[in-house]
Design an enzyme around this catalytic site. Structure first.
Site, short mmCIF file in Angstrom:
data_model
loop_
_atom_site.label_atom_id
_atom_site.label_comp_id
_atom_site.label_asym_id
_atom_site.label_seq_id
_atom_site.Cartn_x
_atom_site.Cartn_y
_atom_site.Cartn_z
CB CYS A 155 46.73 34.42 43.39
SG CYS A 155 46.70 35.99 43.74
CG HIS A 203 42.02 33.92 43.80
ND1 HIS A 203 42.84 33.81 44.21
CD2 HIS A 203 42.82 35.26 43.04
CE1 HIS A 203 43.85 34.39 44.85
NE2 HIS A 203 43.86 35.30 43.92
CD GLU A 259 40.79 30.89 45.79
OE1 GLU A 259 40.67 30.54 44.85
OE2 GLU A 259 41.27 31.74 45.96
#
Lengths: 740, 232
Positions: free
Chosen positions: B86, B203, B205
């Protein structure tokens, strides 16, 4: 010439006082407290401290009726935010606050700084914010001006919250004409803090330095608190400069620096500069010992600012703290690391006075404690408006022929339709803690280093509140508690934001008293005290008040976050149970409003004992993993709730058979309280029914999850058959279509 | 092996990446402060999401001048693994470690939601645990994720299989409708020529654990762990 004279302030007269919002008797009272006429700087301070927004002068005696205690409450109302225990020493710190007036004048910045302000309240107490919510109310969506306010408010929240890095996990959006000239923006923040790391707003220890940190002070927001305590008029839009400007990046730095600092034991007390800026922070902190401030040392953004402006500026992202003598350099080093200004601007005194100096010379001096303890307090007259009889008359409408059409129309009604257009603009996943995303009855976040989770729900049906504010106050608490329990969490405490019209009108004051008392009854019955909150009065434009809107945000705790229940169907062939009973109470429903254009009648009653049993059942059923999904029936009633459950990631259909002996439209669309729909797998159904019986909750199997249609039969007759896909499109896309 | 997560002022996914690397993958993980010119001997640098330096000027534009980025650039030049997520991807393009730029989303709004991605190159150090053509669900959260580059650059990326992730529908087809932000060719993530620097807007994560909506992001970190440990 004295230093004060160099500022060339106007003369202080009763007229000048009125100009700042102080009534003649309040001005007299101010003179009595200090034994002389205040000077101009002091007058500004009185005006801000005694504004409705800061002093709660019309509401205090009624707020005292709310329950505030429970074994798990660590900090009740009165501080920056309330705190409850969630798992051992891990506590949740939370509060909801209004930013209504600024958001109408300047939607983007008004909403953004509302978010920033409430997060500052939370981290001031030592808590790291981990979740935000907001409750928003606008005029009707078919109005262009409303859409532009709506768009601006959502963008402002998105701008601030996303950058700050706290997930906005949910909330509510409600549209009604009564908010056209007075939208409501209520922002909520929740943080986590260890019990032994909670910080309070106090200035202690003679000679301890007072440190100013964060952004520089500018001329923005001067007298914002006073503006928030007046009705709106045509000139209000000219008050745009009274709206503060937000910088989430600066606030993020402030957060990290403050939390780093709070790991040490140098901080004695800390207070954010919110409404009424340096005035309220210095008087709140100095209430015990007093403080001396050298205002010429306050970092300013513009040249030539005078003490009056510095004291009343509402520039954002600023904090005031008292630290231990000798730790100044270490404190400054931490702020340096985060590229923030930190200046010693004064010290703690002993005489209980707030003394303001300019180049060493005293320019104002006021006793700190009396400004809050002797603030005006009104027991304003209240009486039920005569128009209430007309409003509560029974409503008689013709039953429509095509109930499928009614259902589709309701699913596309902005109050019911999916708020996806809103929440996809909010980062609702940052911090990797959101385990139940927006769209379910409650959002759930996990807690680091714990198995537990926190469930949150914001609710208030202001249409009910208008027809019966006592029931409405109760319903707001009961519904938010139910929503939290539907997810499997036990409701623990709430925070409230009481948005009302002009309290100087007896019928408005009556709404307020009734709603607060209803809320108090529900809080007591459900064992959910209030721990923080805010009151926003004078929500009127050109003399037209909003519906009474006591927003509740309920916080619950689930013991095992992996067992959280969401609200859409999971399994073809599973059973659908209705918990609670259908009653013929159509008054105040979305159905009457949308389909018949009527906002009248008697709203559904609440049985708090039954609500309590229902909550106990839901929590235990989730703990035992008996439910696949569960959903509260609220706006739109039973048929809408059933349809909404079909619109999960994978869409599913239902077949429902209802036998109740009442008008079909009332049965399908009445917003009877105390009802939840639960999806239960075949193998668990017997155990589920037994559990409901144990808790004394009526439990009826009304159908099964199957097919690709929403099929509802009433006494053997098919009254609705709609394709799930078609219904889902209406539900999911309506708001986005409006906002194109 | 050791991983480092860079902390710029305004980073806000730094703790999330740290959590996944350290607690989910069990890697030795450290934070790397933007003012320090020291990578603390890490084998993997993660540039996390957020709003570095408030995203003032342009997303990622100020970050490239930070002391830590000088080190990261040198590290990458020597073949060290760098993952930019990002805002981290934006920092990589601004720094010149990856080509192109990330413009405002087509609808000019911030978008946070799960999207479908097609893994178009499972042969990289970052994606070896996926299969070519696999469809995964990973969330995006950005206002400036609209990948843009000159025709030549796009051609070079496509010809050399350097588009690693592409937005697609549930069947793996790319179309206007499945492209959330207007990126050219639905590009969601690209890799550098040497294969050691990957930038992506989604993302991973945020979906690397069982409790999340999917666990599809886990495999990026797992792929890296295997490569760095020399398993693959």
């Amino acid at each position: 010439m004295s230093m004060y004279d160099t500022f060339r302030y106007p003369e202080v007269t009763a007229e000048a006082a009125r100009g700042m919002g102080l009534k003649p008797e309040e001005f007299e009272h101010a003179k009595k407290i200090i034994g002389r006429t205040p000077n101009y700087i002091e007058l500004g301070i009185f005006s801000a401290m005694w504004s409705e927004h800061c002093s709660y002068k019309s509401s205090r005696i009624h707020l005292a009726k709310l329950p505030t205690k429970a074994p798990w409450v660590v900090q009740g109302p009165g501080e920056n935010a309330g705190i409850i225990e969630v798992d051992g020493d891990i506590c949740a710190c939370f509060k909801v606050e209004s930013h209504n007036h600024p958001s109408y004048i300047e939607p983007f910045q008004g909403a953004a700084t509302g978010v920033g302000g409430i997060m500052r309240d939370v981290f001031t107490m030592g808590a790291r914010p981990v979740a935000s919510m907001n409750s928003l109310r606008f005029g009707k969506i078919d109005n262009e001006k409303t859409r532009s306010i709506f768009e601006g408010v959502v963008a402002g929240i998105s701008f601030y919250g996303n950058c700050f890095g706290v997930p906005t996990v949910g909330g509510e959006v409600f549209f009604n004409d009564c908010y056209a000239g007075n939208p409501l923006v209520n922002a909520f923040s929740l943080g986590l803090v260890n019990k032994d790391k909670i910080f309070l707003a106090k200035a202690e220890g003679e000679g301890n330095p007072v440190i100013y940190v964060g952004a520089k002070t500018g001329r923005d927001g001067i007298h914002g608190a006073t503006m928030a305590s007046e009705e709106f008029s045509a000139e209000s839009e000219s008050k745009r400069p009274n709206v503060q400007i937000g910088d989430p990046f600066k606030e993020k730095l402030l957060l990290e620096a403050c939390l780093e600092l709070m790991k040490e034991d140098w901080v004695v007390g800390i207070q954010d500069m919110g409404a009424a800026g340096l005035t309220s922070s210095s008087f709140e902190m100095g209430a015990q010992s007093g403080v001396v401030l050298d205002l010429d040392k306050v970092p300013t953004r513009e040249k030539g600012m005078t003490p009056y402006e510095i004291m009343l500026s509402e520039s954002q992202e600023r904090m005031l703290m008292v630290v231990r003598k000798g730790s100044e350099d270490k404190v400054k080093a931490i702020f340096d690391k985060w590229d923030l200004d930190a200046e010693v601007i004064g010290h703690v005194a002993t005489d209980g006075y707030v003394r303001l100096r300019w180049q060493g010379e005293e320019v104002a001096a006021l006793p700190a404690a009396p400004l809050s303890s002797e603030a005006p307090k009104y027991d304003r007259p209240y009486a039920r408006g005569e128009y209430m009889d007309e409003l509560n008359k029974p409503v008689d409408v013709k039953e429509p022929d095509h109930l499928k059409g009614v259902l589709l129309k309701l699913l596309a009604a902005p109050n019911i339709a999916s708020k996806r257009w809103v929440y996809t603009q909010y980062d609702h996943m940052v911090r990797v803690g959101t385990t139940v995303l927006p769209g379910s009855d409650a959002s759930v976040i996990r807690i680091p280093d714990s198995k537990k989770g926190i469930a949150l729900s914001a609710d208030c049906n202001s249409r009910i509140c208008r027809l019966d504010p006592r029931t409405g106050g109760m319903a707001a608490v009961a519904e938010s508690a139910r929503n939290v329990a539907v997810s499997g969490a036990r409701p623990r405490a709430f925070t409230n934001c009481l948005n009302f019209g002009n309290p100087e009108k007896a019928d408005i004051m009556w709404q307020f008293v009734e709603a607060v008392e209803g809320m108090a009854d529900a809080g007591k019955a459900l064992d959910t005290p209030v721990v923080s909150g805010n009151v926003s009065l004078y929500n009127e434009t050109e003399g037209k008040g909003i519906y009474p809107t006591p927003t509740i945000v309920m916080v619950g705790v689930i013991d095992d976050v992996e067992k959280a229940v969401t609200s859409t169907f999971k399994l073809e062939g599973s059973n659908i149970f209705l918990l609670g009973e259908n009653t013929d109470e159509i008054g105040g429903s979305e159905y009457l409003s949308i389909i018949h254009g009527i906002e009248k009648g008697t709203p559904p009653k609440i049985d708090l004992a039954k609500e309590k049993s229902l909550i106990n059942l839901l929590v235990e059923a989730a703990e035992k993993s008996l439910m696949l999904s569960a959903h509260d029936t609220a706006e739109g009633g039973l048929a809408v709730a059933l349809a909404e459950m079909c619109f999960g990631e994978k869409q599913m259909g239902v077949r429902i058979n209802l036998e109740d002996d009442m008008r079909t439209d009332h049965l399908l669309f009445a917003e009877t309280q105390g009802r939840v729909i639960a999806e239960v797998g075949g193998l668990n159904s017997a155990a589920f029914e037994k559990l409901a019986e144990k808790h004394g909750v009526k439990c009826t199997q009304i159908g099964t999850v199957e097919g690709a249609h929403i099929v509802i039969k009433h006494q053997g007759r098919t009254v609705i058959k709609a394709e799930v896909q078609e219904a889902a499109d209406k539900f999911l896309n309506t708001i986005g279509e409006w906002m194109k | 092996m050791k991983a480092g997560v860079v902390v710029f002022p305004g980073s806000n996914c730094d703790h999330d990446c740290y959590h996944v690397l350290k607690h989910v993958l069990g890697m030795d993980t450290v934070f790397l402060w933007h003012k320090d010119a020291d990578l603390k001997g890490v084998d993997l640098v993660v540039l996390p999401g957020g709003f570095s330096y408030g995203d003032y000027l342009r997303c990622g534009a100020i970050a490239k001048h930070s002391p830590i980025m000088q080190e990261v650039t040198e590290f990458a030049d020597k073949g060290g693994y760098v993952l930019g997520i990002c805002n981290g991807f934006q920092v990589l393009t601004e720094s010149g470690l990856l080509p192109g730029a990330l413009l405002r989303n087509r609808e000019l709004k911030f978008i946070c939601k799960y999207v479908n991605l097609r893994v178009d190159n499972a042969g990289t150090a970052f994606t070896s645990r996926y299969a070519d053509g696999e469809i995964v669900r990973i969330p995006i959260a950005h206002a400036e994720g609209n990948y843009f580059a000159s025709e030549d650059v796009i051609k070079e990326l496509e010809d050399n299989n350097r588009v690693v992730f592409r937005y697609c529908d549930e069947y793996g087809e790319t179309s206007e409708g499945s492209n959330p932000n207007g990126s050219i060719n639905g590009i969601a993530g690209i890799i550098n020529k040497s294969g050691n620097v990957l930038g992506m807007m989604p993302h991973p994560e945020r979906c690397a654990e069982e409790i999340m909506q999917t666990k599809d992001g886990f495999h990026i970190f797992e792929s890296l762990r295997k490569v760095i440990k020399g398993v693959l």
